[in-house]
Design a protein around this motif. Structure first.
Motif, short mmCIF file in Angstrom:
data_model
loop_
_atom_site.label_atom_id
_atom_site.label_comp_id
_atom_site.label_asym_id
_atom_site.label_seq_id
_atom_site.Cartn_x
_atom_site.Cartn_y
_atom_site.Cartn_z
N GLU A 1 0.81 -1.22 0.00
CA GLU A 1 0.00 0.00 0.00
C GLU A 1 0.84 1.27 0.00
N LEU A 2 2.07 1.19 0.50
CA LEU A 2 2.94 2.37 0.53
C LEU A 2 3.39 2.78 -0.87
N SER A 3 3.35 1.85 -1.81
CA SER A 3 3.78 2.16 -3.18
C SER A 3 2.66 2.80 -4.00
N LEU A 4 1.46 2.86 -3.44
CA LEU A 4 0.33 3.44 -4.16
C LEU A 4 0.25 4.94 -3.94
N SER A 5 -0.11 5.67 -4.98
CA SER A 5 -0.20 7.12 -4.85
C SER A 5 -1.60 7.57 -4.41
N SER A 6 -2.60 6.79 -4.67
CA SER A 6 -3.98 7.15 -4.33
C SER A 6 -4.27 6.82 -2.86
N VAL A 7 -4.72 7.82 -2.12
CA VAL A 7 -5.08 7.62 -0.72
C VAL A 7 -6.22 6.61 -0.61
N ARG A 8 -7.16 6.71 -1.51
CA ARG A 8 -8.32 5.80 -1.50
C ARG A 8 -7.88 4.35 -1.70
N VAL B 1 -5.32 -1.58 2.88
CA VAL B 1 -5.20 -1.78 4.32
C VAL B 1 -6.46 -2.46 4.86
N THR B 2 -7.62 -1.99 4.43
CA THR B 2 -8.89 -2.59 4.87
C THR B 2 -8.98 -4.05 4.47
N MET B 3 -8.64 -4.37 3.22
CA MET B 3 -8.73 -5.76 2.75
C MET B 3 -7.76 -6.66 3.50
N LYS B 4 -6.56 -6.15 3.78
CA LYS B 4 -5.59 -6.95 4.54
C LYS B 4 -6.10 -7.21 5.95
N GLU B 5 -6.71 -6.20 6.57
CA GLU B 5 -7.27 -6.38 7.91
C GLU B 5 -8.43 -7.37 7.88
N LEU B 6 -9.27 -7.27 6.87
CA LEU B 6 -10.41 -8.19 6.76
C LEU B 6 -9.96 -9.63 6.61
N LYS B 7 -8.87 -9.86 5.90
CA LYS B 7 -8.38 -11.23 5.71
C LYS B 7 -7.99 -11.89 7.02
#
Length: 109
Positions: free
Chosen positions: A45-52, A58-64
């Motif tokens: 996620e740190l390599s992504l430029s979009s905040v969204r 992060v949400t999907m990783k937490e959900l897993k």
């Protein structure tokens, strides 16, 4: 008209939609489903430029890490919020909001 607003139909012709083989991983029923299931764990996620997009990863990783029942609870909450928003803007057929938007020719988009 709705398909044209989505960009999948233009001048009466269907556009970029195409069929694909559906994948369903019985060991991962929430995340292993679709034509091309995402590998959320493999995303940085740190390599992504979009905040969204960062928030989504992060949400999907937490959900897993949650139980299947907790994943379903999250999904049902999201569905409720999405349906409420969709109704408000006239995207749910056979509602007053739909009739106002689509039958009267008014399009507030």
């Amino acid at each position: 008209r709705f398909a044209e607003l989505l960009g999948v139909k233009e001048d009466g012709e269907w556009g970029p939609l195409q069929t694909a083989e559906l994948v369903h991983d019985v060991d991962d029923p929430m995340f292993g489903y679709g034509a091309e299931p995402e590998d959320w764990d493999g995303m940085d996620e740190l390599s992504l430029s979009s905040v969204r997009l960062k928030e989504l990863v992060v949400t999907m990783k937490e959900l897993k890490t949650k139980s299947y029942n907790d994943q379903l609870k999250w999904l049902k909450r999201k569905k409720y919020v999405t349906m409420k928003e969709a109704k408000k803007v006239g995207m749910i057929e056979k509602t007053e909001e739909w009739e106002k938007r689509w039958r009267s020719g008014e399009d507030e988009t």
